[in-house]
Design a protein around this motif. Structure first.
Motif, short mmCIF file in Angstrom:
data_model
loop_
_atom_site.label_atom_id
_atom_site.label_comp_id
_atom_site.label_asym_id
_atom_site.label_seq_id
_atom_site.Cartn_x
_atom_site.Cartn_y
_atom_site.Cartn_z
N THR B 45 0.83 -1.20 0.00
CA THR B 45 0.00 0.00 0.00
C THR B 45 0.87 1.26 0.00
O THR B 45 0.57 2.23 -0.71
N GLU B 84 -5.95 0.46 -0.63
CA GLU B 84 -6.25 -0.04 0.70
C GLU B 84 -7.75 -0.23 0.91
O GLU B 84 -8.33 0.27 1.87
N ASP B 156 -5.47 -2.25 -5.09
CA ASP B 156 -4.81 -2.75 -3.88
C ASP B 156 -5.72 -3.79 -3.23
O ASP B 156 -6.78 -3.46 -2.71
N GLU B 157 -5.33 -5.03 -3.31
CA GLU B 157 -6.09 -6.15 -2.76
C GLU B 157 -7.58 -6.12 -3.10
O GLU B 157 -8.43 -6.10 -2.22
MG LIG Z 1 -2.06 -2.80 2.22
#
Ligand SMILES: [Mg+2]
Ligand SMILES: Nc1ncnc2c1ncn2[C@@H]1O[C@H](COP(=O)(O)OP(=O)(O)OP(=O)(O)O)[C@@H](O)[C@H]1O
Lengths: 268, 302
Positions: B45, B84, B156-157
């Motif tokens: 991140t 994030e 991000d994820e």
């Molecule tokens: Mg992260």
């Protein structure tokens, strides 16, 4: 050259401001508070405890002047200011607590443009609030004048119109100044609850205690100065003094928070 | 313009005395899907925030679509991102949340509905964000990232909190975006989630880039092995001797022999064991996961 003001930021912010709970809630609160202050002015006109803030007396003679029409409205300015402070603070600080600031900055990486657009859209929100408050207050003044035996002849003269324009301008300046303080606190503290509670506790409690202990401090207290702007000056604090010191406080605060906002890492 | 969507040189971010990201070097070619893999706290991140101009590096440089990351305003109009996890205004509907960002970016709100449909929220656009399930929030985040019709998509994820079906849908979506020419830079803490769709990989651990390159290079490094079980320990030791004399390294762990060697050699081993009068209760040729291969390559066995 890049234009500094981006209408896109302004319009995007209004999409949040016009949310029914926020918009209608805030407008009702402003109308209600102004209505209450104005009503008391007329309904308690013969009360020995006074009909204005802190037990002050505003007599029939004063209410019957051309400026009498807007006394209720300008007396409510401090309360309107607190409402504005809360809205500006919450709308700013929530971008941190919700984490939405990162989305905004990806879509508008010019941070100062983002801040300015946001500020101007909240200021326009304050304009709507003040117009509504003025309308409510003046309608009530006319409506209650009969019951309170206040003559309204002077309220429909060109002098009264002039007074209205002046008072409207002053109240608006005052309310936007309160809002600016809210935005400054929101950017500094990055949490709506901290920003609002610090602002409100300071304005309603700390300043009043300080002024009660030493009256001359009123000349330097930001909340007192901003309320003074709304009334066009008082016997203790002149209008020019109030305007110049408020401006000084706000400029210092704005320079600090814009510098912080421009440089600070966004890791929320 | 270069054919790199992302390039970073010695990119670093130091918090106090510790590096969240330390001297990272990697490149993401245009038009590829690049997986960005590392365990929790490895700096994914932090790196992504630096690429998007949200935090400033304490060292190093980077370019996105040919522009320095010092000037995010020069490239962000062509970049979509979710950082994030999703973040939206809880009291606004999904649609209104996208409208805010569409207005802000100057894209207009016309294709908001088609984006909602693309991520499977077509019929929930008018519900408030706070009523969304975790998976729906994640999908809205992906829709927001697609708003600018980006050349480079940074996620991000994105599969955090999704069920297997949802994960598959995100993979399919990323694949189809890549086919349309979008460069995708997508992070995960699980390599297995990304190995099916990525052509490139950047592997991060404790803030350091341990591997950056084509995923084939990892596949090539995969060392096949054979698992063998026998009814008793003595036979297992004999099996180990057979393997060693044929030049295959082996170890015995909890009653199972791990023998390095390709699947084809398993038949050979079976024959030799039979000749030595040993019955095998199990004989399984195996391929380590990319994750295991990766840690083998980097000499990290956690
Ligand atoms: Mg992260
Ligand atoms: N604002 C900050 N202040 C101090 N340390 C930070 C800050 N942001 C991140 N870190 C540290 O930097 C390291 C990397 O964090 P980062 O969030 O980039 O990891 P990550 O790979 O995204 O992890 P995850 O998979 O858990 O999301 C962590 O050790 C974290 O504690």
């Amino acid at each position: 050259m890049n234009q500094i003001f981006k209408a896109q930021v302004f319009r995007a912010e209004w999409r949040k401001l016009r949310r029914p709970t926020l918009f209608i809630g805030t407008m009702l609160a402003s109308a209600g508070l102004t209505g209450l202050v104005t009503s008391l002015l007329f309904l308690l006109i013969d009360s020995p405890q006074g009909n204005s803030d802190r037990g002050n007396m505003i007599s029939r003679d004063i209410l019957q002047l051309p400026s009498g029409l807007t006394i209720g409205f300008s007396n409510a300015a401090g309360l309107l200011g607190i409402v504005a402070l809360c809205v500006f603070a919450a709308q700013t600080a929530q971008e941190y607590t919700y984490g939405t600031l990162r989305n905004l900055l990806v879509r508008q990486p010019r941070r100062l443009q983002l801040l300015l657009g946001k500020y101007l859209s909240m200021a326009s929100f304050a304009v709507v609030m003040v117009i509504l408050a003025a309308t409510v207050s003046m309608s009530l003044a006319f409506g209650l004048s009969g019951k309170a035996k206040v003559a309204t002849d002077a309220w429909v003269t060109s002098d009264a119109l002039h007074e209205l324009a002046k008072t409207f301008g002053n109240v608006l300046l005052s309310v936007i100044a309160f809002g600016t303080v809210g935005m400054i606190l929101g950017l500094l503290l990055r949490s709506p609850i901290s920003a609002i509670s610090l602002g409100v506790i300071w304005l309603l409690i700390v300043e009043n205690i300080l002024i009660a202990v030493k009256a001359s401090l009123g000349k330097w207290m930001p909340g007192n100065l901003m309320s003074t702007i709304a009334t066009g000056g008082t016997s203790n604090v002149s209008y020019t003094h109030a305007i110049s010191f408020t401006a000084m406080y706000l400029v210092v605060g704005t320079v600090i928070v814009t510098t912080l906002f421009k440089r600070r890492d966004v890791s929320n | 313009m270069s054919n790199l969507a992302v390039a970073v040189q010695d990119l670093s971010k130091k918090y106090g005395d510790t590096f969240a990201v330390s001297h990272a070097n990697f490149e993401v070619p245009m038009g590829t899907v690049c997986g960005f893999v590392g365990p929790n706290g490895s700096g994914k991140t932090t790196t992504i925030r630096m690429l998007l101009g949200l935090i400033s590096p304490t060292g190093g440089t980077g370019e996105i679509l040919g522009h320095s990351i010092k000037h995010p305003e020069r490239y962000l109009a062509s970049v979509g991102a979710m950082i994030e996890g999703p973040a939206f205004y809880p009291a606004l509907t999904g649609r209104e949340n996208l409208n805010v960002l569409a207005t802000l970016g100057g894209y207009g709100t016309d294709h908001v509905q088609s984006l909602l449909e693309r991520v499977g929220l077509g019929d929930r656009g008018n519900s408030k964000y706070k009523t969304y399930s975790l998976g729906m929030k994640q999908r809205l985040g992906i829709a927001a990232a697609l708003l600018p019709n980006p050349k480079l998509l940074i996620l991000d994820e994105p599969t955090n909190g999704l069920d297997p079906e949802g994960i598959q849908e995100v993979r399919d979506l990323l694949k189809s975006l890549a086919q349309e020419g979008t460069t995708v830079f997508v992070s995960s803490h699980l390599l297995s989630e990304l190995e099916l769709i990525s052509q490139h990989l950047v592997m991060l651990r404790k803030g350091k880039v341990l591997f950056a390159g084509k995923i084939e290079d990892l596949f090539l490094a995969q060392q096949p092995f054979i698992l063998v079980k026998t009814p008793n320990e003595i036979d297992l030791v004999k099996i180990q001797e057979i393997a060693t004399s044929a030049g295959h390294k082996s170890t015995i762990r909890s009653g199972v022999a791990h023998i390095e060697g390709p699947a084809e050699w398993a038949a050979e081993l079976n024959k030799s064991a039979f000749a030595a009068g040993i019955t095998l209760s199990q004989l399984s040729p195996m391929l380590p996961s990319l994750e295991e291969t990766f840690f083998e390559m980097t000499g990290d066995s956690e």
